[in-house]
Design a protein around this motif. Structure first.
Motif, PDB file in Angstrom:
ATOM      1  N   ALA A  45      15.746  54.179   6.322  1.00 61.53           N
ATOM      2  CA  ALA A  45      16.517  54.743   7.441  1.00 61.53           C
ATOM      3  C   ALA A  45      16.070  54.127   8.761  1.00 61.53           C
ATOM      4  N   LYS A  46      14.750  53.996   8.949  1.00 62.63           N
ATOM      5  CA  LYS A  46      14.243  53.391  10.186  1.00 62.63           C
ATOM      6  C   LYS A  46      14.666  51.934  10.299  1.00 62.63           C
ATOM      7  N   GLN A  47      14.564  51.197   9.189  1.00 62.98           N
ATOM      8  CA  GLN A  47      14.941  49.774   9.210  1.00 62.98           C
ATOM      9  C   GLN A  47      16.418  49.602   9.548  1.00 62.98           C
ATOM     10  N   LEU A  48      17.258  50.483   9.016  1.00 68.31           N
ATOM     11  CA  LEU A  48      18.699  50.386   9.247  1.00 68.31           C
ATOM     12  C   LEU A  48      19.144  51.071  10.540  1.00 68.31           C
ATOM     13  N   HIS A  49      18.185  51.705  11.237  1.00 65.09           N
ATOM     14  CA  HIS A  49      18.486  52.415  12.484  1.00 65.09           C
ATOM     15  C   HIS A  49      19.535  53.500  12.267  1.00 65.09           C
ATOM     16  N   ILE A  50      19.339  54.268  11.189  1.00 65.12           N
ATOM     17  CA  ILE A  50      20.215  55.403  10.901  1.00 65.12           C
ATOM     18  C   ILE A  50      19.333  56.617  10.646  1.00 65.12           C
ATOM     19  N   GLY A  51      19.898  57.783  10.776  1.00 63.07           N
ATOM     20  CA  GLY A  51      19.173  59.005  10.489  1.00 63.07           C
ATOM     21  C   GLY A  51      19.078  59.239   8.990  1.00 63.07           C
ATOM     22  N   THR A  52      18.175  60.118   8.620  1.00 60.05           N
ATOM     23  CA  THR A  52      18.012  60.392   7.184  1.00 60.05           C
ATOM     24  C   THR A  52      19.245  61.078   6.612  1.00 60.05           C
ATOM     25  N   ALA A  53      19.934  61.909   7.395  1.00 62.49           N
ATOM     26  CA  ALA A  53      21.158  62.551   6.896  1.00 62.49           C
ATOM     27  C   ALA A  53      22.221  61.494   6.566  1.00 62.49           C
ATOM     28  N   THR A  54      22.329  60.484   7.415  1.00 62.43           N
ATOM     29  CA  THR A  54      23.276  59.392   7.162  1.00 62.43           C
ATOM     30  C   THR A  54      22.863  58.630   5.905  1.00 62.43           C
ATOM     31  N   LEU A  55      21.558  58.407   5.757  1.00 63.46           N
ATOM     32  CA  LEU A  55      21.063  57.718   4.574  1.00 63.46           C
ATOM     33  C   LEU A  55      21.429  58.502   3.310  1.00 63.46           C
ATOM     34  N   TYR A  56      21.265  59.823   3.347  1.00 64.05           N
ATOM     35  CA  TYR A  56      21.601  60.645   2.181  1.00 64.05           C
ATOM     36  C   TYR A  56      23.090  60.577   1.859  1.00 64.05           C
ATOM     37  N   GLY A  63      25.893  55.697  -4.719  1.00 65.23           N
ATOM     38  CA  GLY A  63      25.211  55.937  -5.992  1.00 65.23           C
ATOM     39  C   GLY A  63      23.726  56.138  -5.770  1.00 65.23           C
ATOM     40  N   GLY A  64      23.176  56.998  -6.543  1.00 63.64           N
ATOM     41  CA  GLY A  64      21.768  57.328  -6.394  1.00 63.64           C
ATOM     42  C   GLY A  64      21.631  58.703  -5.797  1.00 63.64           C
ATOM     43  N   ALA A  65      20.709  59.449  -6.316  1.00 58.51           N
ATOM     44  CA  ALA A  65      20.503  60.811  -5.835  1.00 58.51           C
ATOM     45  C   ALA A  65      19.416  60.826  -4.768  1.00 58.51           C
ATOM     46  N   PRO A  66      19.624  61.597  -3.712  1.00 58.79           N
ATOM     47  CA  PRO A  66      18.562  61.713  -2.724  1.00 58.79           C
ATOM     48  C   PRO A  66      17.299  62.291  -3.347  1.00 58.79           C
ATOM     49  N   ARG A  67      16.177  61.729  -2.997  1.00 58.83           N
ATOM     50  CA  ARG A  67      14.904  62.284  -3.448  1.00 58.83           C
ATOM     51  C   ARG A  67      13.925  62.182  -2.309  1.00 58.83           C
ATOM     52  N   ARG A  68      12.937  63.018  -2.333  1.00 57.81           N
ATOM     53  CA  ARG A  68      11.954  63.040  -1.246  1.00 57.81           C
ATOM     54  C   ARG A  68      10.977  61.890  -1.423  1.00 57.81           C
TER      55      ARG A  68
END
Length: 71
Positions: A45-56, A63-68
């Protein structure tokens, strides 16, 4: 549902093809960034300059499930 006139479809069809190509490229770039960060979602998320909600949302979309992240 109404069918499009073939002359109209001939004009807009390439636009759909380009949009699909862009979507595939964005998906590939996103998943490559995730892989490059060893699946660490916070770093990605930091590398792409997006928030974690956007990443999720992107994980769900591409594809792919969010995981901590492991701490």
């Amino acid at each position: 549902m109404k069918r499009l006139d073939p002359a109209v479809w001939h004009v807009i069809s390439p636009l759909f093809d380009r949009a699909l190509d862009l979507e595939a490229g964005a998906r590939r770039a996103f998943l490559d960034a995730l892989r490059a960060n060893d699946d660490n979602q916070s770093k990605t998320a930091k590398q792409l300059h997006i928030g974690t909600a956007t990443l999720y949302r992107k994980l769900k979309r591409y594809g792919g499930a969010p995981r901590r992240d492991a701490r």
